[in-house]
Design an enzyme around this catalytic site. Structure first.
Site, PDB file in Angstrom:
ATOM      1  CB  SER A 171      39.581 -74.393  80.225  1.00 40.72           C
ATOM      2  OG  SER A 171      38.913 -73.769  79.046  1.00 40.72           O
ATOM      3  CE  LYS A 189      43.067 -70.548  79.222  1.00 40.15           C
ATOM      4  NZ  LYS A 189      43.891 -71.659  79.252  1.00 40.15           N
TER       5      LYS A 189
END
Ligand code: HXC
Length: 308
Positions: A171, A189
């Protein structure tokens, strides 16, 4: 092809053979960060399949990763787009056939560029959501049946050193604070973080762990190269915003990966491991790099001048 010095992709604290007879499946595996993660796992015993869009880059990287351990099997499959579930299903089938299953997954494929919202078309925004968020979902969907089998074979008892059935999503920290020029990636994300948390809840009872690794500014990566060219136009000292006063190393992301896949990480599930030297906490710090509201948000510095 010469093997990379180990110190470039992992710390010296790990034990040989902890991933013997295990298989890692990694999307975006030819990238700088993911290749270091996979290289470390291979060095410690795993076999691997890396997938990517670029055929030559992916196949060459697979050969390079294989030099980390004599006798390792590392397969690189190009022309796989995580936006297409069929591509992933095909790669998974080949991984099972050629390597015997999948014990660990790294969902690392990402797409990004720098742009203010004013310079983003609807399709530009969607493209990054498709690669990062939908691509991560597709990776999970295609691999989870194999992860379930692996978790069953390697029960997460807390005392069993043989682990399996683990997934890490890569992420970013953009959405933790909001981030200028990164609306598309921040939103994408945030979705990846939510997907991992829900995976932890839904599949925990099947013995699977799902976690996020959030790399900060890491030297020598594609993301940094993109940001770096912009930084060079400024004073080149953006690292000073990082509390540790330096950029990170790919080995520091690989170390976090080994931890989460090894039995040291048995009870870590649904967690976000931010490896960024404290960077994401610093934008609001008194005297930090952003203490004066930046001119680039007030003019069109970062709007794309021409099509790529
Ligand atoms: C505004 C842009 C743009 C830019 C592309 N687009 N670049 N808009 N500013 N700089 C728009 C296009 O005009 C188009 O919209 C839409 O995005 C899709 O572009 P395509 O080129 O057709 O898409 P595609 O070929 O699928 O490529 C996807 C990509 C590309 C994300 C745009 O950059 C890519 O393939 N990247 C993969 C590698 C990568 O990005 N790695 C970085 C990961 S690093 P229109 O409206 O014209 O149709 C990372 C860490 C973050 O994630 C670090 C910060 C940078």
């Amino acid at each position: 092809m010469a093997a990379l010095p180990e110190s470039e992709y992992m710390s010296s604290v790990w034990k040989d053979g902890i991933f013997d007879n295990k298989v890692v499946f990694c999307t975006g595996g030819a990238g700088t960060i993911c290749s270091a993660q996979v290289r470390a796992l291979v060095r410690l015993g795993a076999n691997a399949m890396i997938i990517g869009r670029n055929v030559e880059k992916t196949e060459t990287m697979a050969k390079s990763i294989a030099t980390a351990r004599k006798g390792s099997k590392v397969i690189g499959i190009g022309a796989v787009d995580v936006r297409k579930i069929q591509d992933l299903e095909g790669a998974v089938a080949r991984c099972v056939k050629e390597l015997g299953g999948i014990d660990y997954v790294i969902a690392g494929a990402a797409g990004n560029f720098i742009s203010p919202i004013s310079g983003l078309s609807s399709n530009a925004f969607k493209t990054v959501i498709d690669i990062d968020t939908i691509g991560s979902f597709n990776t999970l969907k295609a691999t989870v049946p194999e992860l379930i089998k692996s978790a069953k074979k390697n029960p997460n008892t807390g005392t069993n050193p043989s682990t399996g059935g683990r997934i890490i999503f890569i992420s970013a920290s953009f959405h933790l604070t909001g981030m200028p020029l990164q609306a598309h990636a921040a939103v994408a994300k945030a979705g990846v973080d939510a997907l991992s948390a829900t995976t932890a809840l839904e599949y925990g009872p099947r013995g699977i762990t799902s976690n996020i690794i959030t790399p900060g500014p890491i030297s020598g990566t594609e993301g940094m190269a993109r940001l770096g060219s912009r930084e060079a136009e400024g004073n080149g000292n953006a690292y000073k915003k990082v509390p540790l006063q330096r950029y990170g190393l790919v080995k520091e992301i690989a170390d976090g990966t080994i931890y989460l896949f090894s039995d040291a990480g048995n009870y870590v599930n649904g967690e976000v491991l931010v490896i960024d030297g404290g960077d994401w906490r610093s934008p609001g710090a008194p005297g930090g790099a952003t203490s004066a509201y930046p001119d680039y948000l007030l003019d069109s510095t970062f709007e794309r001048k021409s099509k790529l």
